[in-house]
Design an enzyme around this catalytic site. Structure first.
Site, short mmCIF file in Angstrom:
data_model
loop_
_atom_site.label_atom_id
_atom_site.label_comp_id
_atom_site.label_asym_id
_atom_site.label_seq_id
_atom_site.Cartn_x
_atom_site.Cartn_y
_atom_site.Cartn_z
N LYS A 57 0.83 -1.20 0.00
CA LYS A 57 0.00 0.00 0.00
C LYS A 57 0.87 1.26 0.00
CE LYS A 57 -4.08 1.64 2.61
NZ LYS A 57 -4.92 1.32 3.81
N SER A 136 -9.76 1.04 2.97
CA SER A 136 -8.94 1.91 2.12
C SER A 136 -7.83 1.17 1.37
CB SER A 136 -8.31 3.00 2.99
OG SER A 136 -7.42 2.44 3.96
N SER A 160 -9.80 -1.55 7.11
CA SER A 160 -9.28 -1.21 5.79
C SER A 160 -8.56 -2.35 5.07
CB SER A 160 -8.33 0.00 5.89
OG SER A 160 -9.07 1.18 6.09
#
Length: 341
Positions: A57, A136, A160
């Site tokens: 990420k 996310s 997330s």
């Protein structure tokens, strides 16, 4: 997969080729590692993750590519150090080949709000209205689901990793807080943030977790080796870890299903999946029992109070003075001081 240097290079090159071929539709990967850097990566040894192509990420630090958090404020920021989780994967033989799309600073649940634009769920790319991969860590989940990589790292503050894993049909694992070092993870809610794993199988997620679940003196909240040994000793004394019957391997395990989790918003397919999971556990020998968690209704208000208070403190540093972009204009020092009050 071939072993040794050739196999490692081939796996990484295949992953980069797959990203180049399919990422335009997915928008899951925000940047890829230069091939020359991958060529210089570790090529020897026989680590448990040897040759695995991995994406991480965009809020997890690497020494190449922007650790941007999908924010304009950090779009050109390249970290001078790598996150402990990244270093641990690489020591185990994995090769990080790219960084993934996300909601800006991890604040979102659809991977729709960030400088890279929305990521797309690989299961519904042909529809006129594409579906979200969740957030996310949606880019990481979409990348794993689409076969762009073997595993991916995300971050989980309030779901997330787990939410996009569910939406994309992959395994999402949020380790216990303190099991995996947060060093190199850009902070959102410091008392809740966790580096998580997305994979296509539980075995892959477990292998990655074992590589990353190590003490780290650079993170004061990371469990020490002494504490880990105490927990292992306590877990080892549990009767459910004793040898079980072959047909009923979970015969000594009791699993509770909280009554408060049966909320009106649950759809029929979600309920069916839940019941199917409970039935499967019962068939393996588990005793499935209803339990009550009466404070569940307070969880969401408590989460938003804590997470947003910590986020307001953590994100205050992106003011263009300490971190973040800064205007080319050069106002008088007094004006800048007054504007910062």
């Amino acid at each position: 997969m071939r072993s040794g240097a050739q196999g490692l290079a081939t796996a990484a090159a295949c992953s980069l080729d797959t990203i180049a071929q399919h990422n335009a539709q997915l928008n899951a990967v925000s940047s890829t590692r230069p091939r020359k850097d991958i060529g210089a990566a570790r090529r020897d040894g026989d680590g448990p993750l040897q040759g695995w192509p991995v994406v991480v990420k965009a809020n997890i630090a690497t020494t190449w590519g922007a650790t941007s958090c999908a924010s304009r404020a950090l779009e050109d920021y390249v970290s001078p150090f790598a996150a402990t989780a990244v270093e641990a994967l690489e020591r185990a033989g994995a090769v990080v080949v790219g960084k993934t799309n996300m909601d800006e600073f991890g604040m979102g649940s659809k991977n729709a709000f960030g400088i890279y634009g929305p990521a797309h769920n690989p299961h519904r790319l042909d529809d006129a209205s594409r579906h979200s991969p969740g957030g996310s860590s949606g880019g990481s989940a979409a990348a794993v689901a689409a076969g762009l990589c073997r595993i991916a790292l995300g971050s989980d503050t309030g779901g997330s990793v787990r939410l996009p894993a569910a939406w994309c049909g992959v395994v999402g694992f949020k380790p216990t807080y303190g099991r995996v070092s947060r060093y190199g993870l850009v902070s959102y809610g410091s008392s809740l943030d966790t580096v998580g794993i997305l994979a296509r199988s539980v075995d892959d997620a477990c292998a990655a977790y074992r590589a990353m679940a190590i003490p780290d003196p650079r993170d004061m909240t990371c469990m020490t080796q002494t504490l880990r040994r105490r927990i292992s000793a306590l877990a080892g004394s549990r009767p459910w870890l004793e040898e079980a019957d072959g047909d009923k391997p979970l015969a000594r395990v009791r699993i509770g299903i909280p009554r408060e989790f049966w909320v009106e918003e649950l759809s029929a397919p979600a309920l069916d999946a839940w019941r199917s999971g409970a039935d499967r556990l019962a068939a393996l020998g588990c005793e499935v029992v209803p339990v009550s968690l009466p404070h569940t209704r307070h969880a969401l208000p408590a989460y938003y109070t804590l997470a947003l208070a910590e986020a307001s403190s953590n994100l205050a540093r992106y003011d263009g003075v300490r971190f973040g972009s800064r205007s080319d204009e050069r106002p008088p020092a007094g004006r800048l001081h007054n504007a910062s009050l």
